[in-house]
Design an enzyme around this catalytic site. Sequence first.
Site, PDB file in Angstrom:
ATOM      1  N   ASP A  13      89.242  99.528  11.059  1.00 20.85           N
ATOM      2  CA  ASP A  13      89.049 100.758  10.513  1.00 20.85           C
ATOM      3  C   ASP A  13      86.961 101.158  10.339  1.00 20.85           C
ATOM      4  O   ASP A  13      87.209 101.107   8.912  1.00 20.85           O
ATOM      5  CB  ASP A  13      89.769 101.138   9.391  1.00 20.85           C
ATOM      6  CG  ASP A  13      91.159 100.992   8.765  1.00 20.85           C
ATOM      7  OD1 ASP A  13      91.514 100.627  10.410  1.00 20.85           O
ATOM      8  OD2 ASP A  13      91.917 101.323   8.483  1.00 20.85           O
ATOM      9  N   LYS A 111      96.539 104.506  12.614  1.00 18.04           N
ATOM     10  CA  LYS A 111      97.597 104.069  12.273  1.00 18.04           C
ATOM     11  C   LYS A 111      97.591 105.115  11.396  1.00 18.04           C
ATOM     12  O   LYS A 111      95.983 106.192  10.607  1.00 18.04           O
ATOM     13  CB  LYS A 111      97.571 102.865  11.616  1.00 18.04           C
ATOM     14  CG  LYS A 111      96.900 102.933  10.711  1.00 18.04           C
ATOM     15  CD  LYS A 111      96.103 101.417  10.719  1.00 18.04           C
ATOM     16  CE  LYS A 111      95.250 101.124  10.381  1.00 18.04           C
ATOM     17  NZ  LYS A 111      94.771 101.427   8.905  1.00 18.04           N
ATOM     18  N   CYS A 156      93.144  96.863   4.657  1.00 16.87           N
ATOM     19  CA  CYS A 156      93.631  96.720   6.016  1.00 16.87           C
ATOM     20  C   CYS A 156      92.740  95.540   7.220  1.00 16.87           C
ATOM     21  O   CYS A 156      94.456  95.459   7.789  1.00 16.87           O
ATOM     22  CB  CYS A 156      93.257  98.479   6.237  1.00 16.87           C
ATOM     23  SG  CYS A 156      93.688  99.795   5.660  1.00 16.87           S
TER      24      CYS A 156
END
Length: 210
Positions: A13, A111, A156
């Site tokens: 990310d 995701k 994450c």
Amino acid sequence: MKLDDTCVLVVVDMQNDFCEGGALPTADGHQVVPVINAVGRKFHNVVLTQDWHPPGHVSFASAHPGKNPLDSVVMPYGTQILWPDHVVQNTWGAEFHPDLDLPHAQLIIRKGYLKEIDSYSAFCMVDGVTKTGLGSYLRERGIERVFVAGCAIDYCVGGLAADAARAGFETFVIDDATASIDPAPGASADRAWKEIAEAGVTRIASSDIE
Ligand SMILES: [Zn+2]
């Protein structure tokens, strides 16, 4: 540590919204980008993950009348922490940081694209059963060791690393290549490091990798 073709770097990310100037910035996202670029050059196998939400996503406080960011709501899959709107599909915030420079990355896995369920780990949504396919991909590629970097250890990165270890991969988080939402002692990043250590994840520095 010596790398070989059974190793993968998963960069989590590294998107504008999780860096300085974004909607949900980490404390140090922009600072880890050059570290990730440098260590990424040492890996043959690189995977990028991308948080990728539709407008009105369940994790957005704005989707729950009367709620504010960092409030929580109870969903069928458990407690959901609420965030500012972030990484909305096809917006600037969802794009990778412009300085991220890993042209040899082989897979971008998204995701959080299901409106009614969140996903921290890029292996599995937060219901614990809805998989992304990343685990099968890594197995088919002969991967045995998973190295993790990116944003953010508290959520994450930590979630992905714990899932990787549980899935049987030898798993490492590269500390100086990892940003955090809240690095204060006793806060979310601190707790995440303890949790992933209990899951069998090893904390290393980028200088540990040859
Ligand atoms: Zn998200």
